[in-house]
Enzyme design. Structure first.
Site, PDB file in Angstrom:
ATOM      1  N   CYS A   1      -8.954  22.674 -29.439  1.00  0.00           N
ATOM      2  CA  CYS A   1     -10.232  21.881 -29.896  1.00  0.00           C
ATOM      3  C   CYS A   1     -11.247  21.669 -28.880  1.00  0.00           C
ATOM      4  O   CYS A   1     -11.433  22.149 -28.016  1.00  0.00           O
ATOM      5  CB  CYS A   1      -9.443  20.299 -29.929  1.00  0.00           C
ATOM      6  SG  CYS A   1      -9.041  19.502 -28.548  1.00  0.00           S
TER       7      CYS A   1
ATOM      8  N   GLU B   1      -5.419   8.448 -29.506  1.00  0.00           N
ATOM      9  CA  GLU B   1      -4.753   9.926 -29.280  1.00  0.00           C
ATOM     10  C   GLU B   1      -4.207  10.331 -30.670  1.00  0.00           C
ATOM     11  O   GLU B   1      -3.709   9.753 -31.402  1.00  0.00           O
ATOM     12  CB  GLU B   1      -3.408  10.060 -28.357  1.00  0.00           C
ATOM     13  CG  GLU B   1      -2.730  11.469 -28.406  1.00  0.00           C
ATOM     14  CD  GLU B   1      -3.583  12.177 -27.576  1.00  0.00           C
ATOM     15  OE1 GLU B   1      -3.867  13.145 -28.242  1.00  0.00           O
ATOM     16  OE2 GLU B   1      -3.767  12.202 -26.610  1.00  0.00           O
TER      17      GLU B   1
ATOM     18  N   ASP C   1      -7.052  10.811 -40.689  1.00  0.00           N
ATOM     19  CA  ASP C   1      -7.629  10.155 -39.520  1.00  0.00           C
ATOM     20  C   ASP C   1      -7.341   8.623 -39.667  1.00  0.00           C
ATOM     21  O   ASP C   1      -7.545   8.058 -40.681  1.00  0.00           O
ATOM     22  CB  ASP C   1      -9.259  10.269 -39.726  1.00  0.00           C
ATOM     23  CG  ASP C   1      -9.613  10.250 -38.090  1.00  0.00           C
ATOM     24  OD1 ASP C   1      -9.429   9.268 -37.486  1.00  0.00           O
ATOM     25  OD2 ASP C   1     -10.740  11.136 -37.683  1.00  0.00           O
TER      26      ASP C   1
ATOM     27  N   ARG D   1      -8.506   6.470 -36.882  1.00  0.00           N
ATOM     28  CA  ARG D   1      -9.247   5.906 -35.690  1.00  0.00           C
ATOM     29  C   ARG D   1      -9.899   4.638 -36.178  1.00  0.00           C
ATOM     30  O   ARG D   1     -10.136   3.637 -35.548  1.00  0.00           O
ATOM     31  CB  ARG D   1     -10.277   7.024 -35.260  1.00  0.00           C
ATOM     32  CG  ARG D   1      -9.447   7.927 -34.477  1.00  0.00           C
ATOM     33  CD  ARG D   1     -10.172   8.833 -33.799  1.00  0.00           C
ATOM     34  NE  ARG D   1     -10.716   9.987 -34.626  1.00  0.00           N
ATOM     35  CZ  ARG D   1     -11.470  11.210 -34.655  1.00  0.00           C
ATOM     36  NH1 ARG D   1     -11.943  11.052 -33.268  1.00  0.00           N
ATOM     37  NH2 ARG D   1     -11.691  11.775 -35.634  1.00  0.00           N
TER      38      ARG D   1
END
Length: 532
Positions: free
Chosen positions: A371, A402, A440, A442
């Site tokens: 990444c 994380e 995702d 987040r």
């Protein structure tokens, strides 16, 4: 011979004088640092008490301690139920010997069970002995707003106005320390010389309950703003923010200096090895639940129930104590890295470069090349330093999220699925969704709170390609004037799958956006493609 002895004695005397001067200089520097810390606290106390909005272009105030700044909300009189000793209804024995824990000079061969008379699963509004300290989130008068109180120590459990625990996920280690009798729950922290190393001045968003909902704006001043409550009421109040100064050493920065991307100036970039001077701010999350619910467009009751059920029922008071509006979740917080004068972060007249970075342990710490995380972090630091050297402000904010907040285990499972199959950019997000059910977690909606706290009102250069981060910041009324993608030469070859898939999904780029057919031809490296 005598002359040589005289010269030697004279040299020894000179050396002793030099050593003494160096010691005196160090003591003086330590004293100045301690004074500066107290000045920063007093400045913050005065400004938060009076609701002053600090002009970042003006010098920080210098003030003497003023007793009225350390006032506290009205203290109940003796005899009031909230001042009586903790009763068994609170879950603690009145026995002086037990005091909520067992004391021992030497550890027994087998740890005994807790000495509490009963475990308190939950409390209820109006319950005997329960008298939370007032909390008026967003009030510009710190004394009317009140402190964040979450500790469950015998002297504090009745006065809590928040659910959860200090330290986020580290609260489990606190529990282990208590259970193994290595920590006395009656310990009172000594905050001498722990004052903020830089003055973060109040601004209008500190007093807007819609702008800051995920952290306590007074978290760095709590032990001093609410000192009277700590001393008189014997209530445990801890900071949730700390501000310090440090030097940063990262191997890539030496290369940055060697290649001319960074130029040492002796103030921010200190030397030829790329050592940096930085102000750091550590933040633990404090969620104002009505504000969090509104930010996500959901009902507060729905949020409370989901938090309760999906933490395994760990916090029943999310359901039973609707009067308590604060929750300290068991998650990681964030760290701010500020290069240059911290006051300039809130100065709209100077340029600001910002990198908002989400944790990636494999890349950030251990250098995985699957990444772009570490290369983008290094690029963000470089650009932040250069902005500060030009007279502006450079900021990097590091969130503990994380693996897109899915965790490292899920991330590694995704890696396995990618490397055992055909690692194509066209299937990048599908691999994650197949395992986690979502690509995702987040949820960047809470991320801009730290920008509001720092007083950031505009971002000249956003060192991020993330559409989610961009939209969350702009939605909170903070304009972004320029978006800066990671340079192509800093992208590891094996991370093309990630970056090309993200660009196709909406990440910002100044280059080409691939079609789905072109993405299908972008392959990552398999485990066996490299000789080990």
């Amino acid at each position: 011979m005598a002359a040589l002895q005289d010269n030697s004695a004279l040299l020894q005397e000179i050396l002793a004088s030099v050593r003494s001067l160096k010691q005196d200089q160090q003591q003086l520097a330590d004293t100045v640092d301690a004074i500066n810390g107290r000045v920063n606290v007093l400045a913050g106390l005065k400004q938060s008490h009076e609701g002053i909005i600090h002009d970042a272009s003006a010098p920080s105030p210098r003030m003497q301690a003023q007793p009225y700044l350390l006032g506290s909300p009205r203290i109940p009189p003796h005899g009031h139920h909230s001042r009586e000793s903790v009763s068994s209804s609170d879950g603690f024995s009145k026995d002086k010997e037990s005091n909520g824990h067992a004391l021992s000079t030497s550890p027994p061969p087998r740890r005994p069970s807790t000495t509490l008379s009963k475990i308190v699963i939950t409390t209820h509004p109006g319950q005997a002995g329960v008298d939370p300290l007032p909390m008026d989130w967003g009030n510009s008068d710190s004394q009317k707003r009140g402190p964040v109180v979450v500790a469950r120590s015998p002297s504090t459990i009745r006065r809590r106005n928040a659910i959860g625990a200090h330290g986020g996920s580290y609260s489990i280690y606190y529990a282990l320390a208590v259970a193994s009798q290595q920590l006395n729950t009656d310990h009172k922290p000594d905050y001498t010389n722990t004052e903020p190393a830089a003055n973060i001045s109040p601004n209008p968003t500190w007093f807007n309950p819609k702008k800051i909902v995920a952290m306590d704006p007074l978290g760095h001043l709590a032990p001093w703003v609410f000192k009277d409550i700590i001393d008189t009421e014997n209530v445990e109040i801890r900071p949730t923010i700390a501000v310090t100064r440090a030097h940063m050493k990262i191997p890539e920065l030496e290369e940055s200096v060697r290649k001319g991307r960074l130029v040492p100036d002796g103030k921010i970039c200190l030397n030829d090895i790329g050592e940096l001077s930085v102000t750091k701010v550590a933040v633990e999350p404090v969620w104002y639940l009505p504000g969090v619910a509104e930010r996500f467009g959901i009902d507060e009751g729905v949020l409370r129930r989901s938090l309760f059920e999906n933490t395994g029922g760990s916090y029943p008071e999310l359901i039973t104590r609707s009067d308590i509006k604060l929750f300290m979740p068991p998650i990681g917080g964030l760290t701010v890295y500020c290069f240059g004068d911290p006051a300039k972060m809130a100065d709209a007249k100077v340029k600001l470069s910002l990198r908002v970075h989400d944790e990636c342990n494999g890349s950030d710490v251990f250098g995985s090349d699957i990444c772009t995380c570490r290369p983008y972090l290094i690029f963000g630091i470089e650009e932040a330093v250069k902005e500060a050297q030009r007279g502006g402000s450079g900021v990097v904010i590091y969130f503990r999220k994380e693996g897109r907040a899915l965790g490292e285990v899920t991330k590694y499972l995704v890696y396995n699925a990618r490397k055992r199959g055909s690692d194509k950019a066209s299937e990048y997000f599908k691999r994650t969704e197949n395992i986690a059910g979502v690509k995702d977690m987040r949820f960047q909606a809470l991320m801009p709170d730290i920008l509001h706290w720092l007083g950031i009102t505009k971002i000249d250069r956003m060192l991020s390609m993330s559409d989610m981060k961009h939209d969350a910041i702009v939605d909170q009324g903070i304009p972004i004037l320029e978006r800066v993608p990671i340079p192509d030469e800093m992208i590891p070859e094996d991370s093309r799958v990630e970056i090309d898939a993200k660009i196709h999904a909406g990440y910002f780029t100044t280059g080409k956006v691939m079609t789905i057919e072109e993405l299908d031809r972008v392959h990552g490296r398999a485990w066996d493609d490299v000789d080990h």
